[in-house]
Scaffold this motif. Structure first.
Motif, PDB file in Angstrom:
ATOM      1  N   ASP A 285      -4.576  10.388   0.902  1.00 34.34           N
ATOM      2  CA  ASP A 285      -3.742  10.088   2.067  1.00 34.34           C
ATOM      3  C   ASP A 285      -3.292   8.627   2.078  1.00 34.34           C
ATOM      4  O   ASP A 285      -2.305   8.284   2.724  1.00 34.34           O
ATOM      5  N   TYR A 286      -4.038   7.776   1.388  1.00 37.29           N
ATOM      6  CA  TYR A 286      -3.745   6.343   1.388  1.00 37.29           C
ATOM      7  C   TYR A 286      -4.137   5.750   0.042  1.00 37.29           C
ATOM      8  O   TYR A 286      -5.162   6.111  -0.528  1.00 37.29           O
ATOM      9  N   TRP A 287      -3.307   4.841  -0.442  1.00 34.38           N
ATOM     10  CA  TRP A 287      -3.595   4.139  -1.684  1.00 34.38           C
ATOM     11  C   TRP A 287      -3.452   2.645  -1.408  1.00 34.38           C
ATOM     12  O   TRP A 287      -2.369   2.181  -1.060  1.00 34.38           O
ATOM     13  N   PRO A 288      -4.526   1.871  -1.549  1.00 34.10           N
ATOM     14  CA  PRO A 288      -4.445   0.437  -1.255  1.00 34.10           C
ATOM     15  C   PRO A 288      -3.638  -0.313  -2.313  1.00 34.10           C
ATOM     16  O   PRO A 288      -3.395   0.206  -3.407  1.00 34.10           O
ATOM     17  N   PRO A 289      -3.244  -1.555  -2.008  1.00 34.17           N
ATOM     18  CA  PRO A 289      -2.556  -2.364  -3.016  1.00 34.17           C
ATOM     19  C   PRO A 289      -3.445  -2.538  -4.243  1.00 34.17           C
ATOM     20  O   PRO A 289      -4.666  -2.508  -4.144  1.00 34.17           O
ATOM     21  N   GLY A 290      -2.821  -2.688  -5.368  1.00 34.31           N
ATOM     22  CA  GLY A 290      -3.572  -2.900  -6.599  1.00 34.31           C
ATOM     23  C   GLY A 290      -2.790  -2.453  -7.808  1.00 34.31           C
ATOM     24  O   GLY A 290      -1.680  -1.919  -7.677  1.00 34.31           O
ATOM     25  N   PRO A 291      -3.351  -2.650  -8.983  1.00 32.37           N
ATOM     26  CA  PRO A 291      -2.610  -2.377 -10.221  1.00 32.37           C
ATOM     27  C   PRO A 291      -2.243  -0.905 -10.418  1.00 32.37           C
ATOM     28  O   PRO A 291      -1.280  -0.614 -11.126  1.00 32.37           O
ATOM     29  N   ASP A 292      -2.975   0.009  -9.814  1.00 33.80           N
ATOM     30  CA  ASP A 292      -2.677   1.435  -9.992  1.00 33.80           C
ATOM     31  C   ASP A 292      -1.867   2.031  -8.840  1.00 33.80           C
ATOM     32  O   ASP A 292      -1.627   3.229  -8.805  1.00 33.80           O
ATOM     33  N   ASN A 293      -1.466   1.195  -7.899  1.00 34.85           N
ATOM     34  CA  ASN A 293      -0.704   1.680  -6.748  1.00 34.85           C
ATOM     35  C   ASN A 293       0.634   2.252  -7.215  1.00 34.85           C
ATOM     36  O   ASN A 293       1.322   1.632  -8.025  1.00 34.85           O
TER      37      ASN A 293
ATOM     38  N   GLY B 257       3.500   0.899 -12.380  1.00 36.99           N
ATOM     39  CA  GLY B 257       2.661   0.566 -13.513  1.00 36.99           C
ATOM     40  C   GLY B 257       2.757   1.624 -14.606  1.00 36.99           C
ATOM     41  O   GLY B 257       2.303   1.419 -15.724  1.00 36.99           O
ATOM     42  N   ASP B 258       3.354   2.764 -14.268  1.00 38.59           N
ATOM     43  CA  ASP B 258       3.503   3.850 -15.238  1.00 38.59           C
ATOM     44  C   ASP B 258       4.858   3.685 -15.924  1.00 38.59           C
ATOM     45  O   ASP B 258       5.871   4.238 -15.497  1.00 38.59           O
ATOM     46  N   THR B 259       4.872   2.918 -16.985  1.00 38.26           N
ATOM     47  CA  THR B 259       6.130   2.563 -17.641  1.00 38.26           C
ATOM     48  C   THR B 259       6.819   3.758 -18.288  1.00 38.26           C
ATOM     49  O   THR B 259       8.003   3.684 -18.601  1.00 38.26           O
TER      50      THR B 259
ATOM     51  N   CYS C 278      12.333   7.756  -4.609  1.00 40.88           N
ATOM     52  CA  CYS C 278      12.526   6.313  -4.718  1.00 40.88           C
ATOM     53  C   CYS C 278      13.147   5.932  -6.055  1.00 40.88           C
ATOM     54  O   CYS C 278      13.240   6.735  -6.970  1.00 40.88           O
ATOM     55  N   ILE C 279      13.524   4.658  -6.136  1.00 38.89           N
ATOM     56  CA  ILE C 279      14.027   4.068  -7.364  1.00 38.89           C
ATOM     57  C   ILE C 279      12.919   3.159  -7.884  1.00 38.89           C
ATOM     58  O   ILE C 279      12.453   2.270  -7.171  1.00 38.89           O
ATOM     59  N   GLY C 280      12.476   3.409  -9.110  1.00 36.30           N
ATOM     60  CA  GLY C 280      11.376   2.633  -9.678  1.00 36.30           C
ATOM     61  C   GLY C 280      11.840   1.698 -10.773  1.00 36.30           C
ATOM     62  O   GLY C 280      12.742   2.022 -11.541  1.00 36.30           O
ATOM     63  N   LEU C 281      11.211   0.538 -10.826  1.00 31.81           N
ATOM     64  CA  LEU C 281      11.504  -0.468 -11.847  1.00 31.81           C
ATOM     65  C   LEU C 281      10.199  -0.907 -12.508  1.00 31.81           C
ATOM     66  O   LEU C 281       9.124  -0.761 -11.921  1.00 31.81           O
ATOM     67  N   TYR C 282      10.300  -1.466 -13.704  1.00 34.22           N
ATOM     68  CA  TYR C 282       9.141  -2.113 -14.304  1.00 34.22           C
ATOM     69  C   TYR C 282       8.650  -3.177 -13.319  1.00 34.22           C
ATOM     70  O   TYR C 282       9.458  -3.814 -12.624  1.00 34.22           O
ATOM     71  N   ASN C 283       7.344  -3.417 -13.278  1.00 32.87           N
ATOM     72  CA  ASN C 283       6.803  -4.396 -12.335  1.00 32.87           C
ATOM     73  C   ASN C 283       7.416  -5.781 -12.505  1.00 32.87           C
ATOM     74  O   ASN C 283       7.696  -6.456 -11.514  1.00 32.87           O
ATOM     75  N   GLU C 284       7.663  -6.204 -13.748  1.00 30.76           N
ATOM     76  CA  GLU C 284       8.252  -7.533 -13.933  1.00 30.76           C
ATOM     77  C   GLU C 284       9.699  -7.575 -13.430  1.00 30.76           C
ATOM     78  O   GLU C 284      10.174  -8.609 -12.962  1.00 30.76           O
ATOM     79  N   HIS C 285      10.408  -6.444 -13.484  1.00 26.51           N
ATOM     80  CA  HIS C 285      11.784  -6.408 -12.989  1.00 26.51           C
ATOM     81  C   HIS C 285      11.825  -6.379 -11.468  1.00 26.51           C
ATOM     82  O   HIS C 285      12.663  -7.048 -10.861  1.00 26.51           O
TER      83      HIS C 285
ATOM     84  N   SER D 204       0.882  -1.174   0.000  1.00 24.27           N
ATOM     85  CA  SER D 204       0.000   0.000   0.000  1.00 24.27           C
ATOM     86  C   SER D 204       0.918   1.223   0.000  1.00 24.27           C
ATOM     87  O   SER D 204       2.131   1.086   0.158  1.00 24.27           O
ATOM     88  N   TRP D 205       0.351   2.404  -0.183  1.00 22.92           N
ATOM     89  CA  TRP D 205       1.183   3.599  -0.270  1.00 22.92           C
ATOM     90  C   TRP D 205       0.531   4.769   0.430  1.00 22.92           C
ATOM     91  O   TRP D 205      -0.679   4.976   0.329  1.00 22.92           O
ATOM     92  N   ARG D 206       1.340   5.515   1.148  1.00 20.34           N
ATOM     93  CA  ARG D 206       0.934   6.779   1.764  1.00 20.34           C
ATOM     94  C   ARG D 206       1.963   7.825   1.363  1.00 20.34           C
ATOM     95  O   ARG D 206       3.158   7.632   1.579  1.00 20.34           O
ATOM     96  N   PRO D 207       1.520   8.939   0.782  1.00 17.49           N
ATOM     97  CA  PRO D 207       2.495   9.978   0.437  1.00 17.49           C
ATOM     98  C   PRO D 207       3.139  10.555   1.696  1.00 17.49           C
ATOM     99  O   PRO D 207       2.502  10.625   2.749  1.00 17.49           O
ATOM    100  N   THR D 208       4.383  10.940   1.577  1.00 18.32           N
ATOM    101  CA  THR D 208       5.092  11.548   2.699  1.00 18.32           C
ATOM    102  C   THR D 208       4.515  12.939   2.960  1.00 18.32           C
ATOM    103  O   THR D 208       3.848  13.511   2.088  1.00 18.32           O
ATOM    104  N   PRO D 209       4.782  13.517   4.127  1.00 13.12           N
ATOM    105  CA  PRO D 209       4.305  14.883   4.388  1.00 13.12           C
ATOM    106  C   PRO D 209       4.776  15.892   3.336  1.00 13.12           C
ATOM    107  O   PRO D 209       3.994  16.750   2.911  1.00 13.12           O
ATOM    108  N   SER D 210       6.018  15.777   2.884  1.00 12.55           N
ATOM    109  CA  SER D 210       6.500  16.738   1.876  1.00 12.55           C
ATOM    110  C   SER D 210       5.803  16.519   0.525  1.00 12.55           C
ATOM    111  O   SER D 210       5.566  17.474  -0.215  1.00 12.55           O
ATOM    112  N   MET D 211       5.469  15.284   0.200  1.00 15.64           N
ATOM    113  CA  MET D 211       4.729  15.022  -1.038  1.00 15.64           C
ATOM    114  C   MET D 211       3.343  15.653  -0.963  1.00 15.64           C
ATOM    115  O   MET D 211       2.850  16.223  -1.941  1.00 15.64           O
ATOM    116  N   LYS D 212       2.711  15.542   0.205  1.00 18.63           N
ATOM    117  CA  LYS D 212       1.375  16.122   0.384  1.00 18.63           C
ATOM    118  C   LYS D 212       1.427  17.652   0.287  1.00 18.63           C
ATOM    119  O   LYS D 212       0.504  18.269  -0.230  1.00 18.63           O
TER     120      LYS D 212
END
Length: 188
Positions: free
Chosen positions: A123-131, A151-153, A164-171, A107-115
């Motif tokens: 404030d909260y994003w549950p697990p799922g394909p758009d997380n 998911g945003d390739t 953060c460091i992001g990777l393709y989901n399969e990677h 799941s994901w919660r943005p940090t205070p600085s992101m907000k």
């Protein structure tokens, strides 16, 4: 009919050779400079330049070449992945850390600085394909920092993250299986 086939064959030949022609041009041309900003220029690094040993394996996140490298403890596995990196130097943390937790379906919660920068974000994003963390996340010992999927390739190969460091989901799924809690990480 023959002329149409010749035309289509010629057009196809030009289309598939276009990347080669572009790469053969001088890097001083503006069009090439625009393309190079969005493409990972993979630069392999020897692990010995960054780690004393490979105890628990090692992950090297190269901000400049926008690539993640992984070595297993016994050196039988080496992987190189394209990645997204922080959008600015202010969002970039460099140094040594380690994997402290692994989560499949984070799941994901943005940090205070992101907000502060993006008050419209939930404030909260549950697990799922758009997380925003994708399908898997490696939590680092630094608060709020992760190596995770997306998911945003379009982000891969670009300066596009909030730190953060992001990777393709399969990677990230593959790296998730290879890395263990305790795997050493260097972001440089």
């Amino acid at each position: 009919m023959q002329n149409r086939r010749q035309f289509l064959s010629s057009a196809y030949a030009v289309a598939i050779s276009l990347p080669s022609l572009v790469n053969a041009q001088s890097f001083n041309e503006p069009a090439i400079a625009a393309v190079r900003r969005n493409v990972s220029a993979f630069r392999t690094q020897p692990w010995q330049d960054h780690f004393e040993d490979l105890t628990h394996g090692a992950i090297l996140c190269d901000i400049d070449s926008r690539a993640v490298q992984y070595w297993s403890e016994d050196e039988s596995v080496y992987k190189l992945y394209p990645s997204s990196v922080p959008a600015s130097e202010e969002l970039t943390r460099r140094g040594y850390t380690k994997v402290v937790r692994k989560v499949e379906g984070p799941s994901w919660r943005p940090t205070p600085s992101m907000k502060e920068r993006n008050p419209e974000w939930p404030d909260y994003w549950p697990p799922g394909p758009d997380n925003p963390l994708g399908t898997h996340a490696l939590y680092l010992s630094w608060q709020y920092y992760r190596v995770h999927g997306t998911g945003d390739t379009r982000k891969i190969g670009r300066q596009s993250s909030n730190g953060c460091i992001g990777l393709y989901n399969e990677h990230i799924a593959e790296l998730f299986d290879l890395a263990e809690v305790g795997t050493q990480v260097r972001i440089f």
